[in-house]
Design an enzyme around this catalytic site. Structure first.
Site, PDB file in Angstrom:
ATOM      1  N   LYS A   1      -0.529   4.838   4.501  1.00 24.75           N
ATOM      2  CA  LYS A   1      -1.471   3.924   5.164  1.00 24.75           C
ATOM      3  C   LYS A   1      -1.075   3.715   6.622  1.00 24.75           C
ATOM      4  O   LYS A   1       0.080   3.415   6.937  1.00 24.75           O
ATOM      5  CB  LYS A   1      -1.543   2.580   4.427  1.00 24.75           C
ATOM      6  CG  LYS A   1      -2.536   1.628   5.058  1.00 24.75           C
ATOM      7  CD  LYS A   1      -2.932   0.499   4.127  1.00 24.75           C
ATOM      8  CE  LYS A   1      -3.855  -0.507   4.807  1.00 24.75           C
ATOM      9  NZ  LYS A   1      -5.116   0.086   5.298  1.00 24.75           N
TER      10      LYS A   1
ATOM     11  N   HIS B   1       0.837  -1.200   0.000  1.00 25.03           N
ATOM     12  CA  HIS B   1       0.000   0.000   0.000  1.00 25.03           C
ATOM     13  C   HIS B   1       0.870   1.248   0.000  1.00 25.03           C
ATOM     14  O   HIS B   1       2.047   1.204   0.345  1.00 25.03           O
ATOM     15  CB  HIS B   1      -0.898   0.054   1.242  1.00 25.03           C
ATOM     16  CG  HIS B   1      -2.093  -0.849   1.165  1.00 25.03           C
ATOM     17  ND1 HIS B   1      -2.018  -2.189   1.463  1.00 25.03           N
ATOM     18  CD2 HIS B   1      -3.391  -0.609   0.823  1.00 25.03           C
ATOM     19  CE1 HIS B   1      -3.220  -2.733   1.317  1.00 25.03           C
ATOM     20  NE2 HIS B   1      -4.065  -1.796   0.931  1.00 25.03           N
TER      21      HIS B   1
HETATM   22  N1  LIG Z   1     -12.769  -1.047   3.105  1.00 21.96           N
HETATM   23  C1  LIG Z   1     -12.097  -0.583   2.046  1.00 21.96           C
HETATM   24  O1  LIG Z   1     -12.301  -1.038   0.880  1.00 21.96           O
HETATM   25  C2  LIG Z   1     -11.090   0.474   2.254  1.00 21.96           C
HETATM   26  C3  LIG Z   1     -10.756   0.824   3.517  1.00 21.96           C
HETATM   27  N2  LIG Z   1      -9.873   1.842   3.738  1.00 21.96           N
HETATM   28  C4  LIG Z   1      -9.679   2.203   5.126  1.00 21.96           C
HETATM   29  O2  LIG Z   1     -10.404   3.416   5.351  1.00 21.96           O
HETATM   30  C5  LIG Z   1      -9.746   4.191   6.340  1.00 21.96           C
HETATM   31  C6  LIG Z   1      -9.487   5.579   5.778  1.00 21.96           C
HETATM   32  O3  LIG Z   1      -8.528   5.483   4.753  1.00 21.96           O
HETATM   33  P1  LIG Z   1      -8.043   6.804   3.999  1.00 21.96           P
HETATM   34  O4  LIG Z   1      -9.227   7.531   3.477  1.00 21.96           O
HETATM   35  O5  LIG Z   1      -6.988   6.380   3.066  1.00 21.96           O
HETATM   36  O6  LIG Z   1      -7.408   7.626   5.213  1.00 21.96           O
HETATM   37  P2  LIG Z   1      -7.298   9.202   5.345  1.00 21.96           P
HETATM   38  O7  LIG Z   1      -6.305   9.450   6.423  1.00 21.96           O
HETATM   39  O8  LIG Z   1      -7.091   9.816   3.995  1.00 21.96           O
HETATM   40  O9  LIG Z   1      -8.760   9.639   5.843  1.00 21.96           O
HETATM   41  C7  LIG Z   1      -9.240   9.462   7.139  1.00 21.96           C
HETATM   42  C8  LIG Z   1     -10.040  10.688   7.478  1.00 21.96           C
HETATM   43  O10 LIG Z   1     -10.778  10.455   8.689  1.00 21.96           O
HETATM   44  C9  LIG Z   1     -10.834  11.696   9.370  1.00 21.96           C
HETATM   45  N3  LIG Z   1     -11.172  11.468  10.774  1.00 21.96           N
HETATM   46  C10 LIG Z   1     -10.344  11.267  11.826  1.00 21.96           C
HETATM   47  N4  LIG Z   1     -11.058  11.108  12.962  1.00 21.96           N
HETATM   48  C11 LIG Z   1     -12.360  11.204  12.609  1.00 21.96           C
HETATM   49  C12 LIG Z   1     -13.574  11.132  13.332  1.00 21.96           C
HETATM   50  N5  LIG Z   1     -13.606  10.939  14.657  1.00 21.96           N
HETATM   51  N6  LIG Z   1     -14.733  11.267  12.655  1.00 21.96           N
HETATM   52  C13 LIG Z   1     -14.733  11.460  11.311  1.00 21.96           C
HETATM   53  N7  LIG Z   1     -13.599  11.557  10.566  1.00 21.96           N
HETATM   54  C14 LIG Z   1     -12.431  11.414  11.216  1.00 21.96           C
HETATM   55  C15 LIG Z   1      -9.470  12.329   9.151  1.00 21.96           C
HETATM   56  O11 LIG Z   1      -9.536  13.726   9.331  1.00 21.96           O
HETATM   57  C16 LIG Z   1      -9.185  11.923   7.709  1.00 21.96           C
HETATM   58  O12 LIG Z   1      -9.565  12.935   6.780  1.00 21.96           O
HETATM   59  C17 LIG Z   1      -8.482   3.424   6.716  1.00 21.96           C
HETATM   60  O13 LIG Z   1      -8.751   2.653   7.872  1.00 21.96           O
HETATM   61  C18 LIG Z   1      -8.256   2.511   5.513  1.00 21.96           C
HETATM   62  O14 LIG Z   1      -7.537   1.355   5.825  1.00 21.96           O
HETATM   63  C19 LIG Z   1      -9.308   2.532   2.718  1.00 21.96           C
HETATM   64  C20 LIG Z   1      -9.585   2.206   1.433  1.00 21.96           C
HETATM   65  C21 LIG Z   1     -10.486   1.114   1.074  1.00 21.96           C
HETATM   66  O1  LIG Z   2      -5.814   2.131   3.388  1.00 19.41           O
HETATM   67  C1  LIG Z   2      -6.052   1.792   2.208  1.00 19.41           C
HETATM   68  O2  LIG Z   2      -5.720   2.498   1.240  1.00 19.41           O
HETATM   69  C2  LIG Z   2      -6.755   0.522   1.987  1.00 19.41           C
HETATM   70  N1  LIG Z   2      -7.157  -0.131   3.010  1.00 19.41           N
HETATM   71  C3  LIG Z   2      -7.920  -1.329   3.021  1.00 19.41           C
HETATM   72  C4  LIG Z   2      -7.192  -2.400   3.823  1.00 19.41           C
HETATM   73  O3  LIG Z   2      -6.645  -2.103   4.889  1.00 19.41           O
HETATM   74  O4  LIG Z   2      -7.206  -3.551   3.423  1.00 19.41           O
HETATM   75  C5  LIG Z   2      -8.383  -1.766   1.668  1.00 19.41           C
HETATM   76  C6  LIG Z   2      -7.541  -1.337   0.510  1.00 19.41           C
HETATM   77  O5  LIG Z   2      -6.515  -2.269   0.332  1.00 19.41           O
HETATM   78  C7  LIG Z   2      -7.023   0.076   0.606  1.00 19.41           C
END
Ligand SMILES: NC(=O)C1=CN([C@@H]2O[C@H](COP(=O)(O)OP(=O)(O)OC[C@H]3O[C@@H](n4cnc5c(N)ncnc54)[C@H](O)[C@@H]3O)[C@@H](O)[C@H]2O)C=CC1
Ligand SMILES: O=C(O)C1=N[C@H](C(=O)O)C[C@H](O)C1
Length: 243
Positions: free
Chosen positions: A135, A131
């Site tokens: 991350k 990633h």
């Molecule tokens: N399930 C999936 O397919 C995917 C899951 N993810 C997961 O999603 C999460 C976010 O990933 P990204 O967007 O890349 O991270 P990021 O760091 O870009 O975004 C996270 C956001 O959450 C905000 N935040 C922090 N505390 C908060 C609260 N109490 N309430 C609301 N917002 C809050 C932050 O200000 C930040 O803008 C990670 O845990 C990642 O692993 C990411 C991509 C795909």
């Molecule tokens: O943080 C990410 O970017 C992603 N997080 C998810 C994970 O923890 O598996 C899904 C995806 O791979 C992107």
């Protein structure tokens, strides 16, 4: 008369949350009522999507229980051992370490790869997780899900390791570099052959579209669910008549 739209809230406006908001804005059956990017107490919605951080997930679950809103948890890296008991049939909650349907398919295939490895102790199953540099969690939520699937299929593997693997350990390598959206490989390595299966996300759109699929599926449901259950509607028919 216009159809009733599903009301949506989005916790987190980072990389994933912004992609979901953009995709939802283009969906005529959905109405994004709010987005928040930090601690907040927003009004109830049909389904809230959690795209924030692991640390914020417990508070978002509390909010969902208090407001009677459905909750799709896309954030990764959290642990709530009492989640099922707390949810009961009070609200609907869906957990999704990866919103890609192709990754849901990959998890099924990983279990079969594990079963194949179980036939021969010389065949080592393994996992790679690459990633982007920002991350927060490692291994990824997806890698944990795929590791669980491999180990379910191959019972001699009972835990993961990032170092030299003992016979009961599954080798899992994590790379955090560059701008990679998310690449996972499950593989088997034996004395005379290897088999690998790789999923590479080329855009966060795939996660955003999967998140909306999960929200639509969860609306009107109670209890704790996984994205695998949502994906089963599409994947189950593919597993008929494999002879
Ligand atoms: N399930 C999936 O397919 C995917 C899951 N993810 C997961 O999603 C999460 C976010 O990933 P990204 O967007 O890349 O991270 P990021 O760091 O870009 O975004 C996270 C956001 O959450 C905000 N935040 C922090 N505390 C908060 C609260 N109490 N309430 C609301 N917002 C809050 C932050 O200000 C930040 O803008 C990670 O845990 C990642 O692993 C990411 C991509 C795909
Ligand atoms: O943080 C990410 O970017 C992603 N997080 C998810 C994970 O923890 O598996 C899904 C995806 O791979 C992107």
């Amino acid at each position: 008369m216009s159809a009733v739209r599903t009301t949506i809230g989005i916790f987190g406006q980072g990389r994933l949350g912004a992609a979901i908001a953009q995709a939802a804005a283009a969906a005529p059956d959905l109405e994004v009522v709010w987005t928040v990017d930090g601690p907040a107490d927003p009004p109830p919605v049909d389904v809230a999507l959690d795209a924030s951080t692991a640390a914020a997930v417990p508070a978002h679950l509390e909010w969902a229980l208090a407001t009677g809103s459905g909750l799709v948890i896309g954030a990764t890296g959290w642990e709530l051992p009492d989640l099922a008991a707390r949810v009961g049939d009070r609200i609907g909650v869906l957990t999704a370490p990866n919103f890609s349907l192709a990754v849901a398919l990959m998890a099924r295939l990983a279990k079969v790869l594990g079963r194949f490895a179980a036939l021969d102790p010389e065949l080592d199953p393994y996992l790679l997780d690459h990633h982007h540099r920002l991350k927060a969690d490692a291994p990824s939520g997806t890698a944990r899900r795929l590791a669980a699937a491999l180990m379910e299929g191959c019972p001699r593997k009972t835990e993961t390791t990032s170092g030299t693997a003992a016979p009961h350990q599954l080798s899992l390598a994590v790379l955090r570099a560059g701008a990679e959206f998310g690449t996972h490989t499950v593989g088997l390595d034996g004395p005379a052959e290897t088999l690998t299966l790789t999923h590479q996300a080329r855009s966060r759109l795939v996660f955003a579209q999967g998140a909306l699929r999960a929200a639509r599926w969860l609306k009107g449901r109670k209890g704790l669910h996984t994205f695998d259950a949502c994906a089963a509607e599409t994947l189950d028919p593919l597993f008929g008549d494999l002879s």
